[in-house]
Design a protein around this motif. Structure first.
Motif, PDB file in Angstrom:
ATOM      1  N   ALA A   1       0.739  -1.089  -0.200  1.00 15.45           N
ATOM      2  CA  ALA A   1      -0.004  -0.164  -0.122  1.00 15.45           C
ATOM      3  C   ALA A   1       1.011   1.237   0.027  1.00 15.45           C
ATOM      4  CB  ALA A   1      -0.849  -0.062   1.218  1.00 15.45           C
ATOM      5  N   TYR A   2       1.969   1.135   0.794  1.00 12.68           N
ATOM      6  CA  TYR A   2       2.626   2.304   0.805  1.00 12.68           C
ATOM      7  C   TYR A   2       3.378   2.638  -0.423  1.00 12.68           C
ATOM      8  CZ  TYR A   2       6.651   5.525   1.783  1.00 12.68           C
ATOM      9  OH  TYR A   2       7.465   6.350   1.850  1.00 12.68           O
ATOM     10  N   ARG A   3       4.141   1.703  -1.010  1.00 16.80           N
ATOM     11  CA  ARG A   3       4.661   1.827  -2.430  1.00 16.80           C
ATOM     12  C   ARG A   3       3.652   2.309  -3.555  1.00 16.80           C
ATOM     13  NH1 ARG A   3       7.183  -2.185   0.258  1.00 16.80           N
ATOM     14  NH2 ARG A   3       9.306  -2.278   0.077  1.00 16.80           N
ATOM     15  N   MET A   4       2.205   1.776  -3.463  1.00 19.03           N
ATOM     16  CA  MET A   4       1.351   2.226  -4.221  1.00 19.03           C
ATOM     17  C   MET A   4       0.969   3.725  -4.396  1.00 19.03           C
ATOM     18  SD  MET A   4       0.093  -0.032  -6.627  1.00 19.03           S
ATOM     19  CE  MET A   4      -1.510   0.415  -6.898  1.00 19.03           C
ATOM     20  N   LEU A   5       0.708   4.171  -2.875  1.00 15.26           N
ATOM     21  CA  LEU A   5       0.243   5.500  -2.581  1.00 15.26           C
ATOM     22  C   LEU A   5       1.057   6.424  -2.088  1.00 15.26           C
ATOM     23  CD1 LEU A   5      -2.739   3.764  -0.457  1.00 15.26           C
ATOM     24  CD2 LEU A   5      -2.709   4.503  -2.966  1.00 15.26           C
TER      25      LEU A   5
ATOM     26  N   THR B   1      -4.554  -9.308  -2.778  1.00 16.34           N
ATOM     27  CA  THR B   1      -5.498  -8.868  -3.706  1.00 16.34           C
ATOM     28  C   THR B   1      -6.568  -7.911  -3.371  1.00 16.34           C
ATOM     29  OG1 THR B   1      -5.508 -11.187  -4.710  1.00 16.34           O
ATOM     30  CG2 THR B   1      -7.443  -9.622  -5.310  1.00 16.34           C
ATOM     31  N   THR B   2      -7.039  -7.949  -2.154  1.00 18.72           N
ATOM     32  CA  THR B   2      -7.846  -6.937  -1.610  1.00 18.72           C
ATOM     33  C   THR B   2      -7.167  -5.648  -1.648  1.00 18.72           C
ATOM     34  OG1 THR B   2      -9.158  -8.697  -0.321  1.00 18.72           O
ATOM     35  CG2 THR B   2      -9.295  -6.455   0.296  1.00 18.72           C
ATOM     36  N   THR B   3      -5.853  -5.516  -0.776  1.00 22.28           N
ATOM     37  CA  THR B   3      -5.209  -4.525  -0.683  1.00 22.28           C
ATOM     38  C   THR B   3      -4.934  -3.804  -1.814  1.00 22.28           C
ATOM     39  OG1 THR B   3      -4.154  -5.382   1.330  1.00 22.28           O
ATOM     40  CG2 THR B   3      -3.123  -3.548   0.372  1.00 22.28           C
ATOM     41  N   THR B   4      -4.483  -4.326  -2.926  1.00 23.52           N
ATOM     42  CA  THR B   4      -3.936  -3.723  -4.121  1.00 23.52           C
ATOM     43  C   THR B   4      -5.334  -3.427  -4.934  1.00 23.52           C
ATOM     44  OG1 THR B   4      -2.309  -5.548  -4.601  1.00 23.52           O
ATOM     45  CG2 THR B   4      -2.918  -4.080  -6.290  1.00 23.52           C
ATOM     46  N   ARG B   5      -6.527  -3.913  -4.697  1.00 23.94           N
ATOM     47  CA  ARG B   5      -7.650  -3.305  -5.502  1.00 23.94           C
ATOM     48  C   ARG B   5      -8.075  -2.099  -4.897  1.00 23.94           C
ATOM     49  NH1 ARG B   5     -10.999  -9.074  -6.870  1.00 23.94           N
ATOM     50  NH2 ARG B   5      -9.489  -9.682  -8.444  1.00 23.94           N
TER      51      ARG B   5
ATOM     52  N   VAL C   1      -2.692   1.107 -12.673  1.00 24.28           N
ATOM     53  CA  VAL C   1      -2.573  -0.316 -13.015  1.00 24.28           C
ATOM     54  C   VAL C   1      -1.026  -0.687 -13.348  1.00 24.28           C
ATOM     55  CG1 VAL C   1      -3.408  -2.194 -14.418  1.00 24.28           C
ATOM     56  CG2 VAL C   1      -5.130  -0.315 -13.811  1.00 24.28           C
ATOM     57  N   GLU C   2      -0.501   0.172 -14.068  1.00 23.98           N
ATOM     58  CA  GLU C   2       0.916   0.054 -14.392  1.00 23.98           C
ATOM     59  C   GLU C   2       1.845  -0.381 -13.116  1.00 23.98           C
ATOM     60  OE1 GLU C   2       1.416   2.022 -18.693  1.00 23.98           O
ATOM     61  OE2 GLU C   2       1.677   3.220 -16.949  1.00 23.98           O
ATOM     62  N   ARG C   3       1.659   0.644 -12.085  1.00 27.57           N
ATOM     63  CA  ARG C   3       2.119   0.727 -10.896  1.00 27.57           C
ATOM     64  C   ARG C   3       2.035  -0.475 -10.192  1.00 27.57           C
ATOM     65  NH1 ARG C   3       1.661   5.673  -7.159  1.00 27.57           N
ATOM     66  NH2 ARG C   3       1.665   6.585  -9.082  1.00 27.57           N
ATOM     67  N   ALA C   4       0.766  -0.903  -9.958  1.00 30.07           N
ATOM     68  CA  ALA C   4       0.401  -2.196  -9.273  1.00 30.07           C
ATOM     69  C   ALA C   4       0.917  -3.298 -10.065  1.00 30.07           C
ATOM     70  CB  ALA C   4      -1.181  -2.454  -9.262  1.00 30.07           C
ATOM     71  N   VAL C   5       1.012  -3.673 -11.405  1.00 29.75           N
ATOM     72  CA  VAL C   5       1.700  -4.774 -11.908  1.00 29.75           C
ATOM     73  C   VAL C   5       3.019  -4.819 -12.001  1.00 29.75           C
ATOM     74  CG1 VAL C   5       2.111  -5.623 -14.419  1.00 29.75           C
ATOM     75  CG2 VAL C   5      -0.209  -4.745 -13.660  1.00 29.75           C
ATOM     76  N   PHE C   6       3.906  -3.534 -12.203  1.00 33.17           N
ATOM     77  CA  PHE C   6       5.286  -3.438 -12.108  1.00 33.17           C
ATOM     78  C   PHE C   6       5.816  -3.840 -10.428  1.00 33.17           C
ATOM     79  CE2 PHE C   6       9.238  -1.060 -11.199  1.00 33.17           C
ATOM     80  CZ  PHE C   6       9.905  -1.399 -12.171  1.00 33.17           C
ATOM     81  N   LEU C   7       5.072  -3.409  -9.416  1.00 30.26           N
ATOM     82  CA  LEU C   7       5.363  -3.552  -8.289  1.00 30.26           C
ATOM     83  C   LEU C   7       5.253  -4.941  -7.860  1.00 30.26           C
ATOM     84  CD1 LEU C   7       4.026  -0.543  -6.232  1.00 30.26           C
ATOM     85  CD2 LEU C   7       6.382  -1.066  -6.386  1.00 30.26           C
TER      86      LEU C   7
ATOM     87  N   GLU D   1      -4.810 -12.118 -11.951  1.00 31.62           N
ATOM     88  CA  GLU D   1      -5.653 -12.398 -10.860  1.00 31.62           C
ATOM     89  C   GLU D   1      -6.185 -11.410  -9.975  1.00 31.62           C
ATOM     90  OE1 GLU D   1      -7.492 -15.786  -7.855  1.00 31.62           O
ATOM     91  OE2 GLU D   1      -5.842 -16.316  -9.095  1.00 31.62           O
ATOM     92  N   ILE D   2      -4.949 -10.848  -9.475  1.00 29.05           N
ATOM     93  CA  ILE D   2      -5.096  -9.697  -8.316  1.00 29.05           C
ATOM     94  C   ILE D   2      -5.652  -8.390  -8.985  1.00 29.05           C
ATOM     95  CG2 ILE D   2      -3.697  -8.101  -7.037  1.00 29.05           C
ATOM     96  CD1 ILE D   2      -1.676 -10.511  -6.506  1.00 29.05           C
ATOM     97  N   THR D   3      -5.096  -8.161 -10.126  1.00 32.00           N
ATOM     98  CA  THR D   3      -5.432  -6.991 -10.826  1.00 32.00           C
ATOM     99  C   THR D   3      -6.761  -7.025 -11.839  1.00 32.00           C
ATOM    100  OG1 THR D   3      -3.924  -7.286 -12.714  1.00 32.00           O
ATOM    101  CG2 THR D   3      -3.165  -6.039 -10.857  1.00 32.00           C
ATOM    102  N   SER D   4      -7.303  -8.214 -11.859  1.00 27.88           N
ATOM    103  CA  SER D   4      -8.544  -8.307 -12.667  1.00 27.88           C
ATOM    104  C   SER D   4      -8.131  -8.139 -14.138  1.00 27.88           C
ATOM    105  CB  SER D   4      -9.604  -7.516 -12.412  1.00 27.88           C
ATOM    106  OG  SER D   4      -9.977  -7.748 -11.111  1.00 27.88           O
TER     107      SER D   4
END
Length: 280
Positions: free
Chosen positions: A17-21, A54-58, A112-118, A132-135
């Motif tokens: 979450a920190y790296r995403m946000l 998965t829940t956290t990423t979404r 979405v790019e950030r999520a996949v890359f991380l 599956e995580i990112t749908s």
């Protein structure tokens, strides 16, 4: 659902979450929201870690979409919030992905790019798991990763200097600052050095990125002249790298981090937004 199971994965979830946000408060809110959903879930879960990631990423993807307007209204450059190293780093191997230079680089990516890359490059998830995580479909997940790498190809740091190397450079630069040796300050920077300040208009700071060693040195020298008599500084480990923390009347008012390449300082990142200094 077991609280112990969630707590076992809490640091990983916060790290995602920190790296995403990029902020501690937002990351903690997402992790708490994931916990509430974990507690309320009544369907069987075969893989708790996968369910929680998965829940956290979404939730992070939803948060980034809603934060777009706030970012657009932000005054001046936006930088990730400094974080204590033991909060978000699960292993030494992940420490590079906490550096300010790496986090700033991620800002070039779509959510979405950030999520996949991380998930792939930092946390080592397989392509089918990421899909599956990112749908996304597996093919779209791979394509998104390729696109993210292309966006980052020029900006990705060639290597990360060791903590000892960073401390040495920072110490040399601080000594040159204290003695007012502008020539030595300049010699420690790459010609294309940059200085990025984040204040959101709540503190004195440059509202645009400064480019060029000479301009950066003049700006830093001017800042030092404005430091009050009760101003002090200390060097702490934040984001798994040494950071200069400046205090006024005992309260932190600035955090300055740097990125080094080939033995010289290539970039400074200065956090002046008081809302992003609350956890220090």
């Amino acid at each position: 659902m077991s609280i112990d199971t969630f707590e076992t994965n809490r640091k990983l979830l916060f790290g995602v979450a920190y790296r995403m946000l990029g902020t501690v408060a937002d990351a903690e809110d997402v992790v708490q929201d994931a916990f509430v959903r974990w507690q309320r879930n009544t369907t069987p879960v075969e893989n708790a870690k996968a369910w929680l990631v998965t829940t956290t990423t979404r939730l992070c993807l939803d948060q980034l979409k809603s934060a777009k307007t706030q970012r657009e209204a932000y005054i001046g450059p936006w930088l990730p919030e400094p974080v204590q190293p033991d909060v978000a780093s699960e292993t030494f191997a992940l420490s590079e992905s906490l550096s300010m230079a790496f986090l700033v680089m991620l800002e070039r990516l779509s959510p979405v790019e950030r999520a996949v890359f991380l998930l792939r490059e930092v946390f080592g998830y397989a392509h089918n798991e990421i899909a599956e995580i990112t749908s996304l479909s597996p093919a779209n997940a791979r394509q998104t990763l390729r696109r993210a790498k292309q966006h980052l190809q020029q900006d990705r740091p060639r290597f990360t200097a060791s903590i000892d190397e960073q401390q040495l450079l920072m110490g040399q630069f601080m000594q040159a600052c204290l003695t007012g040796d502008l020539g030595q300050m300049t010699a420690l920077l790459t010609p294309d050095a940059t200085f990025t300040s984040d204040s959101n208009g709540k503190a004195i700071a440059a509202r645009k990125v400064l480019y060029g060693a000479d301009r950066v040195v003049k700006f830093v020298h001017g800042l030092l002249k404005q430091m009050p008599e009760d101003g002090t500084f200390n060097v702490l480990l934040l984001n798994n790298q040494p950071a200069i923390v400046i205090y006024e009347a005992g309260k932190p008012t600035s955090v300055i981090m740097m990125h080094a390449e080939d033995g010289l300082i290539q970039a400074f990142y200065a956090m002046r937004n008081p809302e992003k200094l609350l956890t220090l």
